[in-house]
Design an enzyme around this catalytic site. Sequence first.
Site, PDB file in Angstrom:
ATOM      1  N   LYS A   1     -39.546  39.524  33.148  1.00 38.94           N
ATOM      2  CA  LYS A   1     -38.234  40.066  32.815  1.00 38.94           C
ATOM      3  C   LYS A   1     -38.292  41.523  32.358  1.00 38.94           C
ATOM      4  CE  LYS A   1     -35.418  36.032  31.709  1.00 38.94           C
ATOM      5  NZ  LYS A   1     -36.250  34.995  32.308  1.00 38.94           N
TER       6      LYS A   1
ATOM      7  N   GLU B   1     -33.272  41.716  23.462  1.00 40.90           N
ATOM      8  CA  GLU B   1     -32.155  42.339  24.154  1.00 40.90           C
ATOM      9  C   GLU B   1     -30.875  42.114  23.355  1.00 40.90           C
ATOM     10  OE1 GLU B   1     -32.427  42.574  28.903  1.00 40.90           O
ATOM     11  OE2 GLU B   1     -31.226  40.905  28.184  1.00 40.90           O
TER      12      GLU B   1
ATOM     13  N   ARG C   1     -35.327  33.492  45.360  1.00 36.57           N
ATOM     14  CA  ARG C   1     -35.291  32.213  46.075  1.00 36.57           C
ATOM     15  C   ARG C   1     -33.845  31.892  46.402  1.00 36.57           C
ATOM     16  NH1 ARG C   1     -32.980  29.352  42.040  1.00 36.57           N
ATOM     17  NH2 ARG C   1     -33.667  29.733  39.902  1.00 36.57           N
TER      18      ARG C   1
END
Length: 446
Positions: free
Chosen positions: A116, A200, A293
């Site tokens: 991430k 975050e 995906r």
Amino acid sequence: MIESLLVANRGEIARRIIRTARRLGVRTIAVHSDVDADLPFVREADEAVGIGPANPAESYRNTEAILAAAKSTGAQAVHPGYGFLSENADFARTVASNGLVWVGPGADAITAMGDKINARNLMAAAGVPVAPGSPDPAGSAEAALAAAEKVGFPVMVKASAGGGGMGMAVAEDADGLVREYEKVRVFAERMFGDGGVLIERYFPRVRHVEVQILGLADGRVVALSERECSVQRRNQKLVEEAPSPAVTPELRERMLDAAVRAGEAVGYRNAGTVECLLDPATGEFFFLEMNTRLQVEHPITELIHGMDLVEAQLRIAAGQEVKIGSVQSRHAIELRINAEDPKRFFPGPGKITTWVEPEGEGIRVDSGYAEGTTVSQNYDSLMAKLIVFGSNRDEVLQKARIAVDAFKIVGPKNNLPFFAELLENPEFRSGDYDTGIVARMRNGRM
């Protein structure tokens, strides 16, 4: 076109891939664990190979067993579906190094987006909006506190290597951060083999909106349209709809442009999804993650665009051209039918003694089970996806309510009663909802 395809997955997504492959004349090979031998996807494939016991580590995540099945059946390509090995860069490389076609993005793109923090920094460099946060992993609680002081409380504490809503917690203050940091770090180490933690900014009221992209064989990246995914329990999606009720034409243009830049930044090929957080108060959106995906919720985009995304995946993998369907005047909603308690959402597996799917115009069911089969405790609780589409949102909500009542499941617990409740909920029906809607429903605060 690819001539033979091994589907390295199970349940509804394996069945879904097999359906498109069969329509295209592609021979299909299913792999299955011992407990899945009687499921529909095994019967519907042209060939099936048992690859081990129920434990996913010994079957659906067993690279050696899957490759041996591909070799013994003469498979030309491997489609990983979602979950299991679908975002495992090492598996993608191994498939390719064994002379097989990998139906998905390149291993380098998977690696780049799998972390991430790395993904966030790449996106920022590409001009994609990112939420305020730490550019490096917080290696200790002290480092997490320092990052949080810069970002400002409350903060989201996230496993850097996580995905799909796993390994996330909210910290309201310094004491809470120290506590949640250690929980997330330990969880991430155990689940992903990587204890990296990202700090975050946390947005108390936010919507989860994502954009479907396709990286084409000719090198172009195109963005199709957005999906709203804000109905969630424990950061796991329950309902998706397209288009999003919150996205204006101007905002849509900005989000699709950012999604294309995100894909181009990593040379993306095949199907992928750029997930964003949308602040409904300001119209600002921020990159959350890229799923390298096919998504569970891909059917609603298929219905909005009038195209088959699995077919697009296979054509891209084969180096063929893909015809992009234009957005049609439709609305679509997907309800994830899970084997779980509709109040607390705890898993409730078991043998299915009654299974009656709703039918009719504008109703599609992608299911992994049938009457007489058993939902195992070893896997995700998803049993089926009820997808409803029509000319507008009001029509779809009405159809969905009727379809939920018509869907009959006896045996395992199921969340159909929750959907009946949600579809009558004034906040959801208005379209002005956010990721806190399920918590408010359960806490009696609407």
